[in-house]
Design an enzyme around this catalytic site. Structure first.
Site, PDB file in Angstrom:
ATOM      1  N   ILE A 115     -18.747 -22.451  36.556  1.00 13.18           N
ATOM      2  CA  ILE A 115     -19.924 -22.936  37.283  1.00 13.18           C
ATOM      3  C   ILE A 115     -20.925 -21.801  37.545  1.00 13.18           C
ATOM      4  O   ILE A 115     -22.113 -22.052  37.757  1.00 13.18           O
ATOM      5  CB  ILE A 115     -19.474 -23.614  38.601  1.00 13.18           C
ATOM      6  CG1 ILE A 115     -20.480 -24.619  39.093  1.00 13.18           C
ATOM      7  CG2 ILE A 115     -19.135 -22.587  39.674  1.00 13.18           C
ATOM      8  CD1 ILE A 115     -19.943 -25.516  40.219  1.00 13.18           C
ATOM      9  N   HIS A 118      -5.809 -19.125  36.346  1.00 12.90           N
ATOM     10  CA  HIS A 118      -6.804 -19.410  35.313  1.00 12.90           C
ATOM     11  C   HIS A 118      -7.200 -18.131  34.619  1.00 12.90           C
ATOM     12  O   HIS A 118      -7.080 -17.041  35.169  1.00 12.90           O
ATOM     13  CB  HIS A 118      -8.041 -20.085  35.918  1.00 12.90           C
ATOM     14  CG  HIS A 118      -8.696 -19.283  37.018  1.00 12.90           C
ATOM     15  ND1 HIS A 118      -8.209 -19.276  38.310  1.00 12.90           N
ATOM     16  CD2 HIS A 118      -9.755 -18.450  37.002  1.00 12.90           C
ATOM     17  CE1 HIS A 118      -8.962 -18.476  39.050  1.00 12.90           C
ATOM     18  NE2 HIS A 118      -9.905 -17.946  38.285  1.00 12.90           N
TER      19      HIS A 118
END
Ligand code: DGP
Length: 116
Positions: free
Chosen positions: A31, A100
Site C-alpha cells: 500500500i 511477509h
C-alpha cells in the site's frame, strides 16, 4: 487472528487484488510502495514472524522463495535484479506482525540498508 491486517486480506474483510494466489500464499502490491515494484508475499496462515516459523513450515518457506522469483520475472525485474526483505521484530522494522516478504525492484536500490 481477529485484528491482523493480513488475516483480514486473506479472509476478504479487506478487499485486495492479488497478483498471484494459491492455497498457501497470496501476493499483492504494498500500500506504501518504496520502489517502482513493491510486492508483498504473504502466507495465508498467521505466523507472527520468522521467529515463529517451525519445522512444519519448511516447504512453505521454500515455496515463498520460488514464487518471489516467479513474481520478479512476471514484473519484468528479474534480469536487472531486485531485493527481498523480511523484517522481524521492532529492530527489524516490522509493522505488521504476520510473516511477509517484500519484493522490491524496478530501479537501482543502492547498497543494503542503513540505520538511524
Ligand atoms: P513491515 O514493516 O515489514 O511489517 O511491512 C508491512 C507493509 O505492509 C508496509 O510496507 C505497508 C504494508 N501494508 C500495511 N497494511 C496494508 C494493507 O492494508 N494493504 C496493503 N496492500 N499493504 C499494506
Amino acid at each position: 487472528m481477529a485484528d491482523c491486517i493480513f488475516c483480514k486480506i486473506n479472509n476478504g474483510e479487506i478487499n485486495t487484488s492479488f497478483l498471484y494466489e494459491d492455497e498457501q500464499i497470496m501476493v499483492f502490491r504494498d500500500i506504501n510502495p518504496r520502489a517502482p515494484v513493491h510486492l508483498l508475499i504473504v502466507p495465508r496462515e498467521h505466523i507472527a514472524d520468522l521467529g515463529a516459523a517451525e519445522e512444519k513450515h519448511k516447504e512453505l518457506l521454500g515455496h515463498i522463495n520460488l514464487v518471489i522469483a516467479q513474481m520478479a520475472r512476471q514484473e519484468g525485474i528479474s534480469d536487472k535484479g531486485y531485493r527481498v526483505i523480511m523484517n522481524k521484530g521492532a529492530d527489524g522494522g516490522q509493522e505488521v506482525f504476520h510473516l511477509h516478504y517484500h519484493l522490491l525492484g524496478g530501479a537501482p536500490l543502492g547498497n543494503m540498508v542503513t540505520y538511524r
